[in-house]
Scaffold this active site. Structure first.
Site, mmCIF file in Angstrom:
data_model
loop_
_atom_site.group_PDB
_atom_site.id
_atom_site.type_symbol
_atom_site.label_atom_id
_atom_site.label_comp_id
_atom_site.label_asym_id
_atom_site.label_seq_id
_atom_site.Cartn_x
_atom_site.Cartn_y
_atom_site.Cartn_z
ATOM 1 N N SER A 132 0.821 -1.224 0.000
ATOM 2 C CA SER A 132 0.000 0.000 0.000
ATOM 3 C C SER A 132 0.845 1.260 0.000
ATOM 4 O O SER A 132 1.926 1.302 0.598
ATOM 5 C CB SER A 132 -0.895 0.033 1.243
ATOM 6 N N GLU A 247 -4.047 -13.783 1.410
ATOM 7 C CA GLU A 247 -4.298 -12.927 2.579
ATOM 8 C C GLU A 247 -5.784 -12.981 2.935
ATOM 9 O O GLU A 247 -6.155 -13.112 4.092
ATOM 10 C CB GLU A 247 -3.869 -11.486 2.272
ATOM 11 N N SER A 368 -10.896 -3.880 0.874
ATOM 12 C CA SER A 368 -12.041 -3.457 1.692
ATOM 13 C C SER A 368 -13.315 -4.179 1.243
ATOM 14 O O SER A 368 -13.372 -4.755 0.154
ATOM 15 C CB SER A 368 -12.234 -1.945 1.563
#
Ligand SMILES: Cc1cc2nc3c(=O)[nH]c(=O)nc-3n(C[C@H](O)[C@H](O)[C@H](O)COP(=O)(O)OP(=O)(O)OC[C@H]3O[C@@H](n4cnc5c(N)ncnc54)[C@H](O)[C@@H]3O)c2cc1C
Length: 400
Positions: A132, A247, A368
């Site tokens: 990120s 993940e 998200s």
């Protein structure tokens, strides 16, 4: 005995149970005092080593690299048995076992696997994740960190953010732009970064709790040998998607120990088991948990056959953390808490607070809810794709 186990699975569960009873005895109960961060990391390393000696660290990995060569169901059984203990697992272990390790096994060359996989299993190498960036979170392919070829090395400059536990990492997985003339998903390359390399500066991000689990990571003229490139040049997006799928899948194991049984125990202690509304909630979450368990078996089976988990991992993560947040909020309501929060480290009592806070964070981390919902809409349900004005446009011609 779990009545849903086959005879073979029951034997495996029993073996795992007796191994844990002996080797995880000190973690039977929550620690009386919270561990310091250093103490926790030391324990996390030792717990990985202990599990790797018994081949429980990575049940699905081949025996040749220190795994067990086991089945997806064994993996889930071990996780559920281990989840009964307050063992020092957490992001610092998971980043290696669930993210870096499987990615290395899938894309690494024999030298990389030889150097890095076994030490990861044994807790000698802990990993960070440098994906990120301030302008590249949900839209990860918009990342700007540059890696420029210099003979047999790459020179890396840029800034990463939200680097969980990177201040304890020995190595990190890094995604960087190697060709800005290509469209944004195409010019990225995946690297393995030795965190002792000169030019890495970590700045802790202070959280409202006072802790600093995350960092900003500044990379200035950091040299990465080409031998630490994972996968082909400019093919990093596919490698990163493989990592992120793992993940999401790993996160969906949601080893918080807070589930429908927690609500049952709280309701029983409060004399609320006769309440039809409470019973309905327990049954509702129990049903979701059974669905998630079966989905996880299915996805792990696909993965172990070398098929991609695809959007199923997204589905699993989406449902897991939404459920965890609703369930832990309900647990706090039942307990009559109103606005008081523990520090989340010490007692079982704090587990529901911690799960509530953690679930909110996990609805963002690794993709998200909204991004995962988009993925499911497009890839699973075949709904029209989101408009993408940057599709096919060279990265260096995009307006930012
Ligand atoms: C606990 C935690 C640990 C993390 N650890 C790491 C780590 O170790 N390494 C690392 O690299 N990163 C890490 N991250 C970062 C994480 O991957 C990002 O937070 C995540 O990808 C979202 O990016 P962002 O924070 O920039 O939010 P943004 O991308 O700015 O998104 C903000 C909001 O906008 C919504 N949104 C954005 N785009 C769309 C869209 N197209 N459609 C609909 N809604 C949209 C998002 O859903 C979100 O609600 C971690 C995050 C958390 C919470």
């Amino acid at each position: 005995m779990d009545f849903l186990d086959t005879p073979d699975e029951a034997i495996f569960r029993e073996q795992a149970r007796s191994w844990l009873a002996e080797c995880a005895a000190e973690y039977r109960n929550p620690p009386s005092e919270p561990y310091s961060e250093e103490e926790f990391v030391g324990r996390a390393r030792r717990w990985l080593k202990c599990k790797s000696e018994a081949r429980y660290s990575a049940i699905l990995w081949p025996e040749a690299v220190g795994g067990r060569g086991g089945t997806p169901i064994q993996q889930v059984i071990f996780e559920s048995e281990e989840g009964r203990y307050y063992v020092p697992n957490g992001p610092i272990s998971n980043l290696g076992i669930r993210l870096a390790g499987p990615t290395l096994l899938q894309y690494g060359n024999p030298d990389q696997i030889e150097r890095l996989v076994r030490p990861t299993l044994q807790g000698d190498i802990l990993w960070g994740q440098l994906f990120s960036e301030p302008a590249g979170g949900s839209d990860l392919a918009a990342l700007q960190t540059r890696a420029v070829r210099d003979g047999s090395n790459w020179i890396v400059n840029g800034q990463k953010i939200w680097s969980s536990w990177a201040h304890h990492a020995d190595w990190a997985i890094l995604l960087a732009r190697t060709d800005p003339k290509q469209p944004k998903h195409k010019g990225l390359t995946f690297f393995l970064l030795d965190m002792k390399s000169p030019g890495i500066e970590l700045r802790p991000i202070r959280q409202i709790s006072g802790k600093s689990d995350f960092n900003e990571t500044f990379l200035t003229d950091v040299v990465i040998p080409d031998s630490n490139r994972l996968g082909a040049v400019n093919a990093g997006w596919d490698v990163a998607m493989f990592t992120l799928t793992n993940e999401r899948l790993g996160g969906a194991a949601a080893d918080t120990g807070v589930d429908s049984r927690t609500i049952y125990r709280i309701a029983r202690a409060a004399g609320l088991l006769d309440n039809a509304g409470v019973r309905e909630r327990i049954a509702h979450w129990f049903a979701i948990e059974q669905g998630l368990k079966n989905l996880r078996y299915r996805v792990l089976t696909k993965v172990s056959k070398g098929e991609g988990a695809g959007p199923m991992a997204a589905l699993s993560k989406l449902v897991t953390y939404r459920k965890l947040q609703e369930l832990s909020a309900y647990a706090m309501d039942l307990k009559g808490y109103s606005g008081s929060f523990g520090d989340g480290d010490a007692s079982a009592e704090d587990a529901v607070f911690e799960a509530y806070i953690w679930s909110a964070a996990m609805r963002l981390a690794g993709g998200s809810d909204e991004i995962l919902s988009n993925q499911l809409a497009e890839r699973l349900l075949g709904l029209p794709r989101e408009a993408r004005s940057d599709k096919g446009v060279p990265f260096d011609q995009l307006t930012r």
